[in-house]
Enzyme design. Structure first.
Site, PDB file in Angstrom:
ATOM      1  N   VAL A  71      -5.201   0.596   1.160  1.00  0.00           N
ATOM      2  CA  VAL A  71      -3.744   0.705   1.197  1.00  0.00           C
ATOM      3  C   VAL A  71      -3.404   1.833   2.162  1.00  0.00           C
ATOM      4  O   VAL A  71      -4.124   2.817   2.259  1.00  0.00           O
ATOM      5  CB  VAL A  71      -3.131   0.958  -0.200  1.00  0.00           C
ATOM      6  CG1 VAL A  71      -3.225  -0.280  -1.071  1.00  0.00           C
ATOM      7  CG2 VAL A  71      -3.755   2.139  -0.890  1.00  0.00           C
ATOM      8  N   SER A  72      -2.275   1.672   2.880  1.00  0.00           N
ATOM      9  CA  SER A  72      -1.924   2.622   3.935  1.00  0.00           C
ATOM     10  C   SER A  72      -1.210   3.857   3.423  1.00  0.00           C
ATOM     11  O   SER A  72      -1.361   4.937   3.956  1.00  0.00           O
ATOM     12  CB  SER A  72      -1.023   1.949   4.969  1.00  0.00           C
ATOM     13  OG  SER A  72      -1.677   0.839   5.517  1.00  0.00           O
ATOM     14  N   THR A  73      -0.383   3.689   2.406  1.00  0.00           N
ATOM     15  CA  THR A  73       0.431   4.811   1.944  1.00  0.00           C
ATOM     16  C   THR A  73       0.283   4.993   0.448  1.00  0.00           C
ATOM     17  O   THR A  73      -0.216   4.119  -0.258  1.00  0.00           O
ATOM     18  CB  THR A  73       1.925   4.566   2.245  1.00  0.00           C
ATOM     19  OG1 THR A  73       2.361   3.442   1.491  1.00  0.00           O
ATOM     20  CG2 THR A  73       2.162   4.308   3.717  1.00  0.00           C
ATOM     21  N   GLN A 128       1.911   2.240  -1.804  1.00  0.00           N
ATOM     22  CA  GLN A 128       1.271   0.953  -2.028  1.00  0.00           C
ATOM     23  C   GLN A 128       0.240   1.075  -3.143  1.00  0.00           C
ATOM     24  O   GLN A 128      -0.326   2.133  -3.375  1.00  0.00           O
ATOM     25  CB  GLN A 128       0.597   0.470  -0.745  1.00  0.00           C
ATOM     26  CG  GLN A 128       1.584   0.200   0.374  1.00  0.00           C
ATOM     27  CD  GLN A 128       0.885  -0.196   1.658  1.00  0.00           C
ATOM     28  OE1 GLN A 128      -0.269   0.152   1.884  1.00  0.00           O
ATOM     29  NE2 GLN A 128       1.587  -0.927   2.500  1.00  0.00           N
TER      30      GLN A 128
END
Length: 190
Positions: free
Chosen positions: A8-10, A13
Site C-alpha cells: 500500500v502506498s499511504t 490505504q
C-alpha cells in the site's frame, strides 16, 4: 511454494483486501510493504524474493502496480525471477509468467501502467502551469489583504512628536491578528 506480496502506498490505504486475496490464492507466506511504488528498496519485497528463490516457486501479487510503477524495474524483477526459475502470478490481470503469453502480457501491461503514470504527471504539470498563467500560484492565501498591508505600513511609518515610531511591529501584528514575521514580510515588499 507460493509466496504472496502486497503493498500500500499511504497510511490511508489498508492492505487487508490484498492479504485476503493472497491467502485465498493459496500463498504460504505473505509479505506486505507500506511504501511508494517508486521506491526501489522495499524490505518486505526483499524478504518475499528471498523466500521465493527456488525453481518452481511462485511470487503472487494482486495487481501488477503493487510491484512498482516503472517498467524498467518490473522487467528487471521479472528477469531476476526468471533466472531463478520463479514464476510471477498477477491475480487481477490473469498473468502467469510460466507461459509465453503470460510473459508477453506482463510486458504489455507494464508499458501501459508506465504510460498512464507519465500522462498523469504531464497533466498535473500542465494544470499547474495553466493556474500560474491565470495568476493562481497555489499555497496558502496571504494573511493580509492589500488594504491591510497599506494600513500596516502606515502604522509602521507613523511617528510621534518626539520622532519615534508610534506603533511597534508587535502592536501592529496584534492589531491584525497575525505574527510579527508576517508583518515584517509585508513591510519588506515594495
Amino acid at each position: 511454494m507460493r509466496v504472496g506480496y502486497g503493498r500500500v502506498s499511504t497510511r490511508d490505504q489498508h492492505p487487508e483486501a490484498q492479504h485476503d486475496a493472497l491467502t485465498a490464492a493459496g500463498c504460504e507466506q505473505i509479505f506486505l510493504d507500506m511504501a511508494s511504488g517508486k521506491l526501489a528498496r522495499r524490505p518486505e519485497l526483499d524478504k518475499a524474493l528471498l523466500s521465493a528463490n527456488r525453481a518452481g516457486d511462485q511470487l503472487v501479487v494482486t495487481k501488477l502496480d503493487r510491484l512498482g510503477r516503472s517498467l524498467e524495474n518490473l522487467i528487471d524483477l521479472s528477469k531476476t525471477l526468471q533466472e531463478r526459475g520463479v514464476d510471477l502470478v498477477v491475480l487481477d490481470q490473469g498473468i502467469d509468467t510460466s507461459t509465453a503469453i503470460g510473459r508477453m502480457f506482463f510486458q504489455i501491461l507494464g508499458s501501459i501502467a508506465e504510460f498512464e503514470h507519465a500522462l498523469m504527471s504531464e497533466r498535473t504539470r500542465d494544470g499547474l502551469a495553466a493556474a500560474r498563467a491565470r495568476g493562481r500560484t497555489g499555497g496558502q492565501k496571504p494573511k493580509l489583504g492589500p488594504r491591510q498591508v497599506k494600513l500596516a505600513r502606515e502604522m509602521y511609518e507613523e511617528k510621534g512628536p518626539d520622532g519615534k515610531r508610534t506603533h511597534t511591529v508587535e502592536h501592529i501584528a496584534q492589531e491584525f491578528g497575525v505574527t510579527r514575521p508576517t508583518i515584517y514580510r509585508h513591510l519588506a515588499k515594495p
